[in-house]
Design a protein around this motif. Structure first.
Motif, PDB file in Angstrom:
ATOM      1  N   VAL A 247     -63.594  18.569 -84.849  1.00  0.00           N
ATOM      2  CA  VAL A 247     -62.794  17.039 -84.515  1.00  0.00           C
ATOM      3  C   VAL A 247     -61.416  16.871 -84.487  1.00  0.00           C
ATOM      4  CG1 VAL A 247     -65.170  16.114 -85.440  1.00  0.00           C
ATOM      5  CG2 VAL A 247     -63.109  16.619 -86.877  1.00  0.00           C
ATOM      6  N   THR A 248     -61.010  18.150 -84.649  1.00  0.00           N
ATOM      7  CA  THR A 248     -59.688  17.916 -84.917  1.00  0.00           C
ATOM      8  C   THR A 248     -58.972  18.413 -83.500  1.00  0.00           C
ATOM      9  OG1 THR A 248     -59.310  18.025 -87.283  1.00  0.00           O
ATOM     10  CG2 THR A 248     -57.447  18.785 -86.126  1.00  0.00           C
ATOM     11  N   VAL A 249     -59.291  19.727 -83.051  1.00  0.00           N
ATOM     12  CA  VAL A 249     -58.674  20.465 -82.018  1.00  0.00           C
ATOM     13  C   VAL A 249     -59.278  19.780 -80.680  1.00  0.00           C
ATOM     14  CG1 VAL A 249     -58.536  22.481 -80.886  1.00  0.00           C
ATOM     15  CG2 VAL A 249     -58.605  22.601 -83.546  1.00  0.00           C
ATOM     16  N   VAL A 250     -58.326  19.562 -79.869  1.00  0.00           N
ATOM     17  CA  VAL A 250     -58.841  19.075 -78.393  1.00  0.00           C
ATOM     18  C   VAL A 250     -59.316  20.266 -77.351  1.00  0.00           C
ATOM     19  CG1 VAL A 250     -58.081  17.608 -76.374  1.00  0.00           C
ATOM     20  CG2 VAL A 250     -57.344  16.996 -78.739  1.00  0.00           C
ATOM     21  N   ASN A 251     -60.367  19.965 -76.839  1.00  0.00           N
ATOM     22  CA  ASN A 251     -60.871  20.944 -76.046  1.00  0.00           C
ATOM     23  C   ASN A 251     -61.066  22.394 -76.708  1.00  0.00           C
ATOM     24  OD1 ASN A 251     -60.735  19.317 -73.806  1.00  0.00           O
ATOM     25  ND2 ASN A 251     -58.838  19.518 -73.357  1.00  0.00           N
ATOM     26  N   ILE A 252     -61.801  22.275 -77.762  1.00  0.00           N
ATOM     27  CA  ILE A 252     -61.868  23.552 -78.739  1.00  0.00           C
ATOM     28  C   ILE A 252     -62.856  24.528 -77.771  1.00  0.00           C
ATOM     29  CG2 ILE A 252     -63.723  22.670 -79.858  1.00  0.00           C
ATOM     30  CD1 ILE A 252     -62.807  24.314 -82.167  1.00  0.00           C
ATOM     31  N   SER A 253     -62.378  25.764 -77.853  1.00  0.00           N
ATOM     32  CA  SER A 253     -63.159  26.942 -77.038  1.00  0.00           C
ATOM     33  C   SER A 253     -64.190  27.422 -78.147  1.00  0.00           C
ATOM     34  CB  SER A 253     -62.174  27.977 -76.495  1.00  0.00           C
ATOM     35  OG  SER A 253     -61.721  28.796 -77.866  1.00  0.00           O
ATOM     36  N   LEU A 254     -65.254  28.136 -77.434  1.00  0.00           N
ATOM     37  CA  LEU A 254     -66.320  28.735 -78.249  1.00  0.00           C
ATOM     38  C   LEU A 254     -66.014  29.791 -79.136  1.00  0.00           C
ATOM     39  CD1 LEU A 254     -69.310  29.278 -75.572  1.00  0.00           C
ATOM     40  CD2 LEU A 254     -69.193  27.229 -77.444  1.00  0.00           C
ATOM     41  N   GLU A 255     -64.887  30.343 -78.873  1.00  0.00           N
ATOM     42  CA  GLU A 255     -64.229  31.639 -79.733  1.00  0.00           C
ATOM     43  C   GLU A 255     -63.781  30.885 -80.850  1.00  0.00           C
ATOM     44  OE1 GLU A 255     -63.748  31.507 -76.439  1.00  0.00           O
ATOM     45  OE2 GLU A 255     -64.847  32.983 -75.879  1.00  0.00           O
TER      46      GLU A 255
END
Length: 362
Positions: A247-255
């Motif tokens: 919920v903190t990182v924008v556009n978080i990747s699967l990695e």
């Protein structure tokens, strides 16, 4: 022949065979992608988000268990360098090259096939991502002479220090760094504490400790339950920091989603190892031991071919997913994959004429 097999199976460590079977199922589930392993990413805001994610975190005990089993079996042995290189390292190198051939033709056929290209893949990339474990295992084998000398001189307090150091450096520190700086600041790159943070080395040494040094006299039902609660707590903490990151990182990747999955996984891995050992020590049914031994000694072969078996059993997921949902369908798909793999590997290990060769390598 049946009597010889039973006698051989009775001499095996039954808890290690059961751990192998549990671990290979979790490995296969780890390879289900967005159908199962990363399905939780699509369920944010749903009541299923945390159950799915926590199960995926549990799956990360698989590789630690395999390395702990290797440490438990290998670090207590004494053998010459000749035996180490020709019986162990050369064997795994041959297995790596041979199993890479079908993976190379299957996965890289559109890129232009060739002998030079094949060996480039095997050397620098691996013909299949699932084969990374063999590279790490070979690295562990190369270090066996040094690790064997080391563990002989360690006391129980040294192993506790090792485990606590691992939790601090692999678990607590990364979580604090993210909470404070959201991943923008990490410890200086020159800082190195290899034995604490290198997965194959750390878990192999811990496996030796749990199998040969740890005092089990106080490991009763009460401590088992306490350990299980501690393991569950570690998994929940991992789930919470993962959710906070999501919920903190924008556009978080699967990695990035999996970034904290292994932070505290040594705790449930150790608890599972000890609990299975405790439970198996109280079971003396010969048929149970024989069955586990037959399956356990085939697990390495299952690992080698499970990607092919997953492709062949893909219809299980396709049929079941609309009825039972993607997560349940993935679990059944994993079971089908493992059953098919066992049906291939076990007969090969007992067919006259080829069983000696097969058993030499897998």
């Amino acid at each position: 022949m049946q009597q010889n097999r039973s006698s051989r199976c009775m001499n095996r460590l039954v808890h290690l065979d059961l751990l192998r079977i549990v671990a290979i199922f979790l490995v296969v589930f780890n390879h289900t992608g967005n159908r199962g392993f990363t399905l939780f990413v699509e369920k944010i805001g749903s009541p299923l988000y945390f159950p799915y994610m926590l199960f995926s975190i549990v799956c990360k005990v698989a590789v630690p268990l395999f390395f702990m089993i290797s440490g438990a079996l290998l670090l207590s042995k004494q053998e010459s360098y000749q035996k180490l290189f020709f019986k162990r390292i050369l064997r795994i190198l041959i297995v790596l090259i041979l199993i890479s051939v079908p993976y190379y033709f299957w996965l890289h056929r559109t890129e232009g096939l060739g002998i030079s290209n094949f060996f480039t893949y095997v050397y620098g990339n691996s013909a299949s991502t699932s084969l990374w474990y063999l590279y790490s295992y070979i690295g562990l084998l190369l270090l066996l002479p040094f690790l064997r000398s080391m563990v002989k001189n360690l006391q129980s307090k040294d192993y506790v220090y090792l485990i606590l150091g691992h939790i601090a450096l692999v678990g607590v520190l990364p979580c604090l760094e993210f909470c404070l700086w959201k991943g923008n600041v990490t410890i200086h790159t020159s800082f190195s504490a290899t034995i604490f943070v290198t997965q194959n080395i750390f878990y192999a040494v811990v496996g030796y400790y749990l199998e040969h040094v740890f005092d089990e006299t106080n490991y009763n039902r009460k401590t088992v339950l306490t350990g299980i609660l501690l393991g569950i707590g570690a998994i929940i903490v991992t789930g919470l920091i993962t959710y906070y990151q999501t919920v903190t990182v924008v556009n978080i990747s699967l990695e990035q989603v999996e970034q904290f999955f292994e932070c505290f996984i040594c705790i449930p891995a150790i608890i599972i190892y000890l609990t299975v050992k405790y439970w198996c020590s109280r079971i003396h049914y010969q048929r149970f031991r024989v069955a586990l031994a037959v399956l356990g000694e085939a697990v390495f072969g299952v690992y080698l071919i499970e990607k092919f078996a997953r492709a062949l059993t893909d219809c299980v997921y396709t049929i079941l997913a609309p009825i039972a949902g993607s997560f349940v369908a993935s679990l059944v798909w994993c079971a089908a994959t493992i059953i098919l793999s066992f049906l291939v590997v076990i007969p090969l290990k007992h067919i006259p004429g080829i069983k000696k060769i097969v058993n030499t390598f897998i």
